[in-house]
Design a protein around this motif. Sequence first.
Motif, PDB file in Angstrom:
ATOM      1  N   ALA A 214       0.961  -0.952  -0.227  1.00 16.70           N
ATOM      2  CA  ALA A 214      -0.105   0.458   0.332  1.00 16.70           C
ATOM      3  C   ALA A 214       0.801   1.165  -0.122  1.00 16.70           C
ATOM      4  O   ALA A 214       0.342   2.213  -0.634  1.00 16.70           O
ATOM      5  CB  ALA A 214      -0.327   0.096   0.947  1.00 16.70           C
ATOM      6  N   GLY A 215       2.090   0.880   0.811  1.00 21.45           N
ATOM      7  CA  GLY A 215       2.569   2.629   0.542  1.00 21.45           C
ATOM      8  C   GLY A 215       2.040   3.290   1.530  1.00 21.45           C
ATOM      9  O   GLY A 215       1.813   4.184   1.624  1.00 21.45           O
ATOM     10  N   GLY A 216       1.334   3.338   2.097  1.00 25.96           N
ATOM     11  CA  GLY A 216       0.968   3.922   3.698  1.00 25.96           C
ATOM     12  C   GLY A 216      -0.457   4.462   3.181  1.00 25.96           C
ATOM     13  O   GLY A 216      -0.807   5.392   3.569  1.00 25.96           O
ATOM     14  N   LEU A 217      -0.910   4.134   1.839  1.00 27.44           N
ATOM     15  CA  LEU A 217      -2.428   4.918   1.547  1.00 27.44           C
ATOM     16  C   LEU A 217      -3.750   3.826   1.331  1.00 27.44           C
ATOM     17  O   LEU A 217      -3.224   3.011   0.970  1.00 27.44           O
ATOM     18  CB  LEU A 217      -2.180   5.462  -0.535  1.00 27.44           C
ATOM     19  N   SER A 218      -4.544   4.615   0.879  1.00 25.20           N
ATOM     20  CA  SER A 218      -5.812   3.867   1.348  1.00 25.20           C
ATOM     21  C   SER A 218      -6.222   4.230  -0.020  1.00 25.20           C
ATOM     22  O   SER A 218      -6.498   5.344  -0.068  1.00 25.20           O
ATOM     23  CB  SER A 218      -6.625   4.418   2.330  1.00 25.20           C
ATOM     24  N   ILE A 219      -6.538   3.266  -0.287  1.00 23.20           N
ATOM     25  CA  ILE A 219      -6.852   2.825  -2.227  1.00 23.20           C
ATOM     26  C   ILE A 219      -8.363   2.721  -1.643  1.00 23.20           C
ATOM     27  O   ILE A 219      -9.404   2.192  -3.013  1.00 23.20           O
ATOM     28  CB  ILE A 219      -6.267   2.569  -3.128  1.00 23.20           C
ATOM     29  N   ASN A 220      -9.123   1.735  -0.893  1.00 26.11           N
ATOM     30  CA  ASN A 220     -10.115   1.063  -1.301  1.00 26.11           C
ATOM     31  C   ASN A 220     -10.276  -0.017   0.701  1.00 26.11           C
ATOM     32  O   ASN A 220      -9.790   0.639   1.109  1.00 26.11           O
ATOM     33  CB  ASN A 220     -10.100  -0.861  -1.133  1.00 26.11           C
ATOM     34  N   PRO A 221     -11.671   0.520   1.250  1.00 25.37           N
ATOM     35  CA  PRO A 221     -12.741  -0.136   1.918  1.00 25.37           C
ATOM     36  C   PRO A 221     -11.610  -1.598   2.075  1.00 25.37           C
ATOM     37  O   PRO A 221     -11.913  -1.729   3.820  1.00 25.37           O
ATOM     38  CB  PRO A 221     -14.091  -0.199   1.920  1.00 25.37           C
ATOM     39  N   ASN A 222     -11.416  -2.212   1.594  1.00 31.32           N
ATOM     40  CA  ASN A 222     -10.985  -4.125   1.402  1.00 31.32           C
ATOM     41  C   ASN A 222      -9.092  -3.842   1.431  1.00 31.32           C
ATOM     42  O   ASN A 222      -8.924  -4.968   1.774  1.00 31.32           O
ATOM     43  CB  ASN A 222     -11.389  -4.403   0.032  1.00 31.32           C
ATOM     44  N   LEU A 223      -8.769  -3.267   1.183  1.00 32.73           N
ATOM     45  CA  LEU A 223      -7.147  -2.957   1.073  1.00 32.73           C
ATOM     46  C   LEU A 223      -6.819  -1.746   2.630  1.00 32.73           C
ATOM     47  O   LEU A 223      -6.804  -0.618   2.476  1.00 32.73           O
ATOM     48  CB  LEU A 223      -6.832  -2.417  -0.195  1.00 32.73           C
ATOM     49  N   TYR A 224      -6.045  -1.876   3.192  1.00 36.81           N
ATOM     50  CA  TYR A 224      -5.938  -0.925   4.445  1.00 36.81           C
ATOM     51  C   TYR A 224      -4.121  -0.582   4.036  1.00 36.81           C
ATOM     52  O   TYR A 224      -3.714  -1.360   3.673  1.00 36.81           O
ATOM     53  CB  TYR A 224      -6.490  -1.691   5.566  1.00 36.81           C
ATOM     54  N   GLU A 225      -3.440   0.619   4.737  1.00 36.72           N
ATOM     55  CA  GLU A 225      -2.597   1.458   4.504  1.00 36.72           C
ATOM     56  C   GLU A 225      -1.773  -0.194   5.306  1.00 36.72           C
ATOM     57  O   GLU A 225      -0.678   0.350   4.733  1.00 36.72           O
ATOM     58  CB  GLU A 225      -2.696   2.342   5.306  1.00 36.72           C
ATOM     59  N   CYS A 226      -1.819  -0.595   6.556  1.00 31.11           N
ATOM     60  CA  CYS A 226      -0.648  -1.133   6.489  1.00 31.11           C
ATOM     61  C   CYS A 226      -0.689  -2.864   5.965  1.00 31.11           C
ATOM     62  O   CYS A 226       0.244  -3.760   5.592  1.00 31.11           O
ATOM     63  CB  CYS A 226      -1.512  -1.766   7.606  1.00 31.11           C
ATOM     64  N   GLY A 227      -1.228  -2.910   4.393  1.00 26.72           N
ATOM     65  CA  GLY A 227      -0.909  -3.798   3.924  1.00 26.72           C
ATOM     66  C   GLY A 227      -2.848  -5.006   3.905  1.00 26.72           C
ATOM     67  O   GLY A 227      -2.302  -5.927   3.436  1.00 26.72           O
ATOM     68  N   HIS A 228      -3.144  -4.916   4.856  1.00 25.46           N
ATOM     69  CA  HIS A 228      -4.631  -6.484   5.209  1.00 25.46           C
ATOM     70  C   HIS A 228      -5.038  -6.061   4.356  1.00 25.46           C
ATOM     71  O   HIS A 228      -6.533  -5.139   3.392  1.00 25.46           O
ATOM     72  CB  HIS A 228      -5.554  -5.954   5.812  1.00 25.46           C
ATOM     73  N   VAL A 229      -5.518  -7.410   3.294  1.00 21.28           N
ATOM     74  CA  VAL A 229      -6.483  -7.065   2.095  1.00 21.28           C
ATOM     75  C   VAL A 229      -8.225  -7.934   2.814  1.00 21.28           C
ATOM     76  O   VAL A 229      -7.541  -9.139   3.098  1.00 21.28           O
ATOM     77  CB  VAL A 229      -5.983  -8.592   1.516  1.00 21.28           C
ATOM     78  N   CYS A 230      -8.900  -7.340   2.677  1.00 26.03           N
ATOM     79  CA  CYS A 230     -10.359  -8.013   3.225  1.00 26.03           C
ATOM     80  C   CYS A 230     -10.715  -8.800   1.649  1.00 26.03           C
ATOM     81  O   CYS A 230     -11.417  -8.412   1.124  1.00 26.03           O
ATOM     82  CB  CYS A 230     -11.153  -6.834   4.204  1.00 26.03           C
ATOM     83  N   LEU A 231     -11.710 -10.437   2.258  1.00 26.96           N
ATOM     84  CA  LEU A 231     -11.802 -10.470   1.869  1.00 26.96           C
ATOM     85  C   LEU A 231     -12.088 -11.975   2.050  1.00 26.96           C
ATOM     86  O   LEU A 231     -11.099 -13.077   2.511  1.00 26.96           O
ATOM     87  CB  LEU A 231     -10.859 -11.235   0.041  1.00 26.96           C
ATOM     88  N   SER A 232     -13.418 -12.872   1.441  1.00 23.64           N
ATOM     89  CA  SER A 232     -14.273 -13.340   1.810  1.00 23.64           C
ATOM     90  C   SER A 232     -13.532 -14.987   1.403  1.00 23.64           C
ATOM     91  O   SER A 232     -12.836 -15.782   2.363  1.00 23.64           O
ATOM     92  CB  SER A 232     -15.767 -13.861   1.529  1.00 23.64           C
ATOM     93  N   LEU A 233     -12.891 -14.741   0.560  1.00 23.33           N
ATOM     94  CA  LEU A 233     -11.695 -16.148  -0.013  1.00 23.33           C
ATOM     95  C   LEU A 233     -10.402 -16.368   1.190  1.00 23.33           C
ATOM     96  O   LEU A 233     -10.413 -17.627   1.171  1.00 23.33           O
ATOM     97  CB  LEU A 233     -11.578 -15.771  -1.591  1.00 23.33           C
ATOM     98  N   LEU A 234     -10.432 -15.500   1.546  1.00 19.50           N
ATOM     99  CA  LEU A 234      -9.151 -14.993   2.326  1.00 19.50           C
ATOM    100  C   LEU A 234      -9.385 -15.541   3.558  1.00 19.50           C
ATOM    101  O   LEU A 234      -8.850 -15.120   4.442  1.00 19.50           O
ATOM    102  CB  LEU A 234      -8.228 -13.840   2.148  1.00 19.50           C
ATOM    103  N   GLY A 235     -11.242 -15.553   3.909  1.00 18.53           N
ATOM    104  CA  GLY A 235     -11.296 -15.855   5.815  1.00 18.53           C
ATOM    105  C   GLY A 235     -10.877 -14.527   5.911  1.00 18.53           C
ATOM    106  O   GLY A 235     -11.206 -14.480   7.041  1.00 18.53           O
TER     107      GLY A 235
END
Length: 380
Positions: A214-235
């Motif tokens: 992410a480079g510390g940037l927020s571009i999506n509610p499912n992609l955090y600035e810290c690099g966390h990815v929110c997706l059902s497929l990932l649990g």
Amino acid sequence: MDPDVVEIASPSTASGSRTWKNTKIRVRNVFRVSSKAFANGAVPMDLEDYAMFQAMLNSQDIPTDVEVVMTPDVVMVPSPPPSRPYKFDNADASSSSRPLVAPEVVSSAQAKFLRDFKRFHTVDDFSDHHYASQSNASKQHAKDWAKRVQSDWKILENDLPETIFVRACESRMDLLRAVIIGAEGTPYHDGLFFFDIKFSDTYPFAPPEVHYHAGGLSINPNLYECGHVCLSLLGTWDGDARESWIPNESTILQLLVSIQALILNQKPYFNEPGYETTEGTQEGEAQSETYSEEVFISSLKTMVYSMRKPLEHFEEFVRSHYFVRAHDIVKSCNAYKDGAPVGWMVQETSKSGSKRFRVDLGCYMKTVVDEFVKLGVKEL
């Protein structure tokens, strides 16, 4: 019969090595996904299969806002939004809303590099990988684990779309790196979005881990600035159980296409929990347009971040990508400064961008152009 299953008598005509028999079609509601691609174990069906299945559906009274899943041997995966792969001949320029690629760009060394760049390839080292230090590089995995990972590699090698590129490491089979090109008609268009992937010791019985650069940037509610990815497929997201990772069916290809289609989409505002209920309302759409403007500015910052600090094994890819697309990106920015809304090149609209967005965009464009000039781009 289950209440959500419809029995459809399919033709008995054989297609390839598979013969169609009476098939149950499972129907359920789907949010924000208007199109789907059929896949046989995440490998795209051939055109005959698709046409045959489509003919079956055409005779049924199925609402347009539902997902249709064929079981047991066909799995649905989301199809990515329309994207522009690397094509430089301008053969269809008359029917395209994209700016023409300059002749000097078409014949450039950068364009040739992109044409020759393999969508899937193996590398020797992944020292800058996010998960490189989290396990022992010399660890011996079970044969079944290695066989499954190699199966994923083969699927990626054969079936990656033209806008996703992956690198695997032979000495660290548990690691992958992928880059997704932002699709036209979205606030992510022309951008590069990098993801590091790690296969767990229990893969495929547990989903892989994924980190977004992410480079510390927020571009999506499912992609955090810290690099966390929110997706059902990932649990990592509480979605429908049928959207979760299925050990014997889910693949890395399905994961990457899901990120492109479900996260890097046209209206990312509605990815925020609860906001999907406002989609189609005047207030919701207005908020969505404002959010997309903010996302596009962040996407430009992501471009600059990527050019200044390209990730290992993609250094020349990043430089060549932005060299080739620099004029398109600048022309899009100028159009947005003149009042066009984000994504206007794909769909005609009477809407216009906000004044604040036009001002913010004008302020940041110089930084973007300066980076393009460093790549050798001229006449911007």
